[in-house]
Every structure is written in structure tokens, then in C-alpha cells.
Design an enzyme around this catalytic site. Structure first.
Site, mmCIF file in Angstrom:
data_model
loop_
_atom_site.group_PDB
_atom_site.id
_atom_site.type_symbol
_atom_site.label_atom_id
_atom_site.label_comp_id
_atom_site.label_asym_id
_atom_site.label_seq_id
_atom_site.Cartn_x
_atom_site.Cartn_y
_atom_site.Cartn_z
ATOM 1 N N TYR A 175 0.811 -1.223 0.000
ATOM 2 C CA TYR A 175 0.000 0.000 0.000
ATOM 3 C C TYR A 175 0.839 1.265 0.000
ATOM 4 C CZ TYR A 175 -3.363 -3.517 1.354
ATOM 5 O OH TYR A 175 -4.138 -4.646 1.378
ATOM 6 N N CYS A 176 2.031 1.180 0.589
ATOM 7 C CA CYS A 176 2.837 2.393 0.717
ATOM 8 C C CYS A 176 4.309 2.027 0.560
ATOM 9 C CB CYS A 176 2.595 3.044 2.074
ATOM 10 S SG CYS A 176 3.458 4.608 2.307
ATOM 11 N N PRO A 177 5.015 2.516 -0.445
ATOM 12 C CA PRO A 177 4.621 3.614 -1.335
ATOM 13 C C PRO A 177 3.651 3.227 -2.439
ATOM 14 C CG PRO A 177 6.825 2.866 -1.873
ATOM 15 C CD PRO A 177 6.420 2.107 -0.661
ATOM 16 N N SER A 182 7.105 0.446 2.888
ATOM 17 C CA SER A 182 7.596 1.709 3.439
ATOM 18 C C SER A 182 8.999 1.567 4.015
ATOM 19 C CB SER A 182 6.662 2.179 4.550
ATOM 20 O OG SER A 182 5.335 2.256 4.084
#
Lengths: 86, 376
Positions: free
Chosen positions: A23-25, B292
Site C-alpha cells: 500500500y505504501c509507497p 515503506s
């Protein structure tokens, strides 16, 4: 995660970016980072479980001026292939 | 079993301490050995740099002595690795020593690389090193008004920093009484203002309320001497004060040893083993995983790796996978904060910011040291 593809007499690498379930990034940001490292003519295939990638990847590719090659769906995974054009 | 950990940041430190607790009797009997090699005798609390860049956290508050954070059973050397000889299960350090291992953990981290965008280093400030944060403080403090540009490269460490630095600076200039003289021009690489869709949706409303201008699908190509940023997409942003979230690379030693492109090592997303290597684990920013680059990622990965390494001794096999878990605080300005938590199977669902989460984040700025020790 590299797959060799034949382009006439030239063997070129297609880099596969496995962004499934992330989901992130997120898939597009991963593609943007990978594109910076690619050579003109290289193909990149991004695997995404985010349906939004089907729209936001082409939006960016077209805005920058790269090439969309193919988008296919296998189960809940989208395979989006692009080519660096500049 | 000789376990060698290369890197003394958040990931490496938690692996070491977690192992020391799980393998207490094995370490005492000599059946296991845990060694850490680091480039520094100091450990930096990297999220504190944001506060340093606005004068809210002094540089000396960012550091602790690395040895003091480690369990006594962990052998610690300040002697960075220069050569990885993975075929022979050994590394060579800067001092010329050779360390062999049975299991290797690489947690060398990443670094901001503004020099990879022409003109960016010379014309912008950022908060990714102590020196950079102090320069940012100087320029922010001297800023009398004009346009503040925020530009974001990929990949970058701390996914919330583009939003946080914008909110924090907005508060800073408001408190300074010059908010009416400052315009913000926020840019972001993809088609919304944050990678996480629900965070982007919330932040879009906040930015509209604060009058912050946004440009999406903006990827830096070059910056000219007038602080005009040109994008790959053919647009420009003209700033008087340019705040950068520079693109990051892995550490030079990873590139020098051809372990991974841009210094990021190909890693299995569940086992966290280096692709093609059964006894090499990668933790934190050093992986090439599309997740992340954040302290919490390193933390949760480190716990999984340590548990599995200990299990190799106690069970003869690994016992669990890393599930992709990430937790990020989001400072939202006006002494409010929220958080995003997600993993490979569960998307984030951040709640509205509130003061309680902000004050917990303030507390975490100190609790971090307990976290690094493996107590939290």
C-alpha cells in the site's frame, strides 16, 4: 525477478516489480523509482492487486511520454507492462 | 552458531537485543555468538531530525551511545564492513579484520541522495542528516516570506515526511506571525497527495483548509539556480525556500559489493532472506521490498528475523513469516496526529487526527530508546 525477453537478436531484461499487497509507497511509486534506473527501450512489468493501478499507471506513463505495452488480469493480480521511451 | 549483524541502526539493534534475550543460555554456554559491526559508536533517532529542523529538538538529544543500547552479551565493534564474501560466509572490515558467520543479517539502511537530481543539493534543504537539518533550520528561521516548495523524490525514507514537514512548517510560520506572507506549493510523484489513498483524502481536505497549493504527478528532473524545479512531466515549480524529500539509495558498500541495484538488496518478502542465499537476512531500508522505508518496518522485520534465527537453534527451522506490518505516526499540525497501520493483507484505515496521538508521538520520541533495546 528478472525475465529475459528476446527482441530480435538482442536479449533485453524485463524487470518485474512485485507490488502485490503493498500500500505504501504503492505500485506506481515503485514503477517511477524503477523507471529512473531503466534504460530507454527497457520493459517493466508491475504486478499489482490495487485496481487503481489500471488507471493511475497509464495516466503517469502517458503524461511523461513512455509507452504502455499491455495490461492483463490474472485472478486478483493486474500485470501492467510499460516501456521506457525517453 | 555465529550470527553476524552488519549495521547498528533500528533494525540491527532490535535483531541483536531480541536474539540476546531469546538465546540467553546459548550465549552463556558459547553455543551461540551474536556480533554487531557498525560504522558508528552512536545511534541516531532519525525521526527527531524533523524537530531539529525547526529548532524543537537539540542535536545532542538525537543520539545515544550504541553500546549502551545493546545487551551485554552482544559483541560490538565499530568497524564497518567493506567486503561481503557471501560465498565463503565471511566479511572484511575497514580495519582489515575478517569475521566469519553461520548466519548473516544485513541492516545497513539507506541515505538521502539529493546529488542524484541535478541542482537539488545546491538549491534545497532537507532533514535527513544532522547537518542538513541544521541548515534547514537556518533557512527556515531566516525566511521572511514567499513560496515554500516541497518536492519529493522516490524512493524515500519515512513516507509521512512530505505531509508532516508541510504541516509543521505551516504551524511554524503561523506562530512566527508571517503566515500571510507565505505560500506553500506541495508536489507529489503520483496522482494524489500521498501514497496511501485514505491519508491522501484526509490531507487534501486539510491542505484546502490551510490554503496549501498542490501539484501531483510531479517527479523532479532538475533544479536550476533560481530554485525552479523542472519535472519529468514537463511542469515547473518556482520556490523561494525549497524543502526536499530527496530520492534515497542504499549504502555505498552494498553497491560496491554488487549486492543490489541502488544499494537495495533483492529480498524475499516473507522470509526476508536475500534472494538466492539461505543464510543471509536483510532488514529495514536495505531490502528492495516495495514497502515503506520506515523505522517501524525495520522494527517488525527485525522481530521476525530474530525469532527465526533463534528458532534455527531451538527448533532447527524457522517458525514464522514477516507479514508486511508497518506502523507510521502522522503529525498533522496544531498538536494533532494520527497513524496508519497496515500489512500485506490489510489496508490502512487512519482515523481523524487528535491531540492524544500527538502527545503519544511526543512520548515515543523518548520511548524509542526502549524500543531499540527491545523492551517495547
Amino acid at each position: 525477478m528478472l525475465e529475459l525477453l528476446s527482441k530480435g537478436n538482442i536479449m533485453s531484461e524485463r524487470k518485474i516489480i512485485d507490488a502485490r499487497g503493498t500500500y505504501c509507497p504503492g505500485p506506481l511509486m515503485e514503477l517511477i523509482a524503477a523507471m529512473k534506473q531503466a534504460e530507454i527501450g527497457d520493459e517493466l512489468e508491475i504486478l499489482s492487486t490495487d485496481e487503481g493501478s489500471v488507471n493511475d499507471v497509464p495516466e503517469w506513463i502517458n503524461k511523461v511520454g513512455h509507452d504502455m505495452v499491455e495490461t492483463t488480469q490474472e485472478g486478483d493480480v493486474w500485470h501492467i507492462i510499460v516501456r521506457k521511451a525517453k | 552458531m555465529k550470527i553476524l549483524i552488519v549495521g547498528g541502526g533500528m533494525g540491527g539493534t532490535i535483531v541483536a537485543n531480541n536474539l540476546a534475550r531469546r538465546l540467553e543460555s546459548e550465549l552463556r554456554s558459547g553455543k551461540a555468538q551474536v556480533t554487531m559491526l557498525s560504522a558508528s559508536d552512536q545511534h541516531m533517532y532519525q525521526p527527531g531530525l524533523l524537530y531539529t529542523s525547526i529548532g524543537r529538538m537539540a542535536p545532542d538529544e538525537l543520539y545515544r551511545d550504541q553500546r549502551s543500547l545493546l545487551e551485554p552479551e552482544v559483541e560490538f565493534h565499530v568497524d564497518p564492513v567493506v567486503t561481503f564474501d557471501l560465498d565463503n560466509n565471511q566479511v572484511v572490515t575497514k580495519s582489515g579484520k575478517t569475521h566469519s558467520y553461520d548466519q548473516l543479517v544485513i541492516a545497513t539502511g539507506s541515505r538521502a541522495a539529493p546529488e542524484t537530481i541535478p541542482g537539488l543539493a545546491e538549491n534545497s534543504v532537507n532533514c535527513y542528516t544532522e547537518a542538513a537539518a541544521l541548515e534547514m533550520l537556518r533557512q527556515v528561521r531566516d525566511f521572511k516570506g514567499g513560496t515554500v516548495g516541497i518536492v519529493v523524490g522516490v524512493p524515500h525514507k519515512c513516507p509521512m515526511i512530505p505531509l508532516e514537514v508541510t504541516f509543521v512548517l505551516h504551524d511554524y510560520f503561523k506562530e512566527k506571525g508571517i503566515a500571510d506572507k507565505v505560500q506553500f506549493q506541495y508536489t507529489y510523484p503520483i496522482g494524489r497527495i500521498h501514497a496511501l489513498a485514505p491519508v491522501a483524502e484526509w490531507a487534501t481536505g486539510e491542505f484546502a483548509r490551510l490554503g496549501i497549493n498542490t501539484t501531483t504527478l510531479f517527479n523532479m528532473k532538475e533544479v536550476d539556480g533560481n530554485k525552479i524545479v523542472h519535472s519529468e512531466e514537463g511542469e515547473t515549480v518556482d520556490a523561494d525556500l525549497l524543502i526536499a524529500v530527496p530520492p534515497h539509495r542504499g549504502m555505498q558498500v552494498i553497491e560496491d559489493n554488487n549486492l543490489g541495484g541502488n544499494g537495495f538488496i533483492p529480498t524475499d518478502r516473507h522470509s526476508l532472506k536475500m534472494d538466492g542465499r539461505d543464510n543471509v537476512y536483510i532488514v529495514g531500508d536495505t531490502t528492495n521490498l516495495p514497502i515503506s522505508k520506515a523505522g517501524s518496518t525495520a522494527h517488525f522485520e527485525a522481530e521476525a528475523v530474530a525469532e527465526n534465527l533463534a528458532a534455527l537453534i531451538k527448533f532447527g527451522t524457522s517458525v514464522r513469516d514477516y507479514d508486511g506490518k508497518v506502523f507510521c505516526f502522522i503529525e498533522a499540525g496544531k498538536e494533532r496526529a494520527t497513524y496508519a497501520m497496515f500489512d500485506y493483507n490489510n489496508p490502512p484505515n487512519p482515523k481523524a487526527p487528535n491531540k492524544a496521538v500527538h502527545w503519544f508521538k511526543m512520548a515515543y520520541n523518548q520511548l524509542y530508546w526502549a524500543s531499540a533495546r527491545g523492551l517495547l
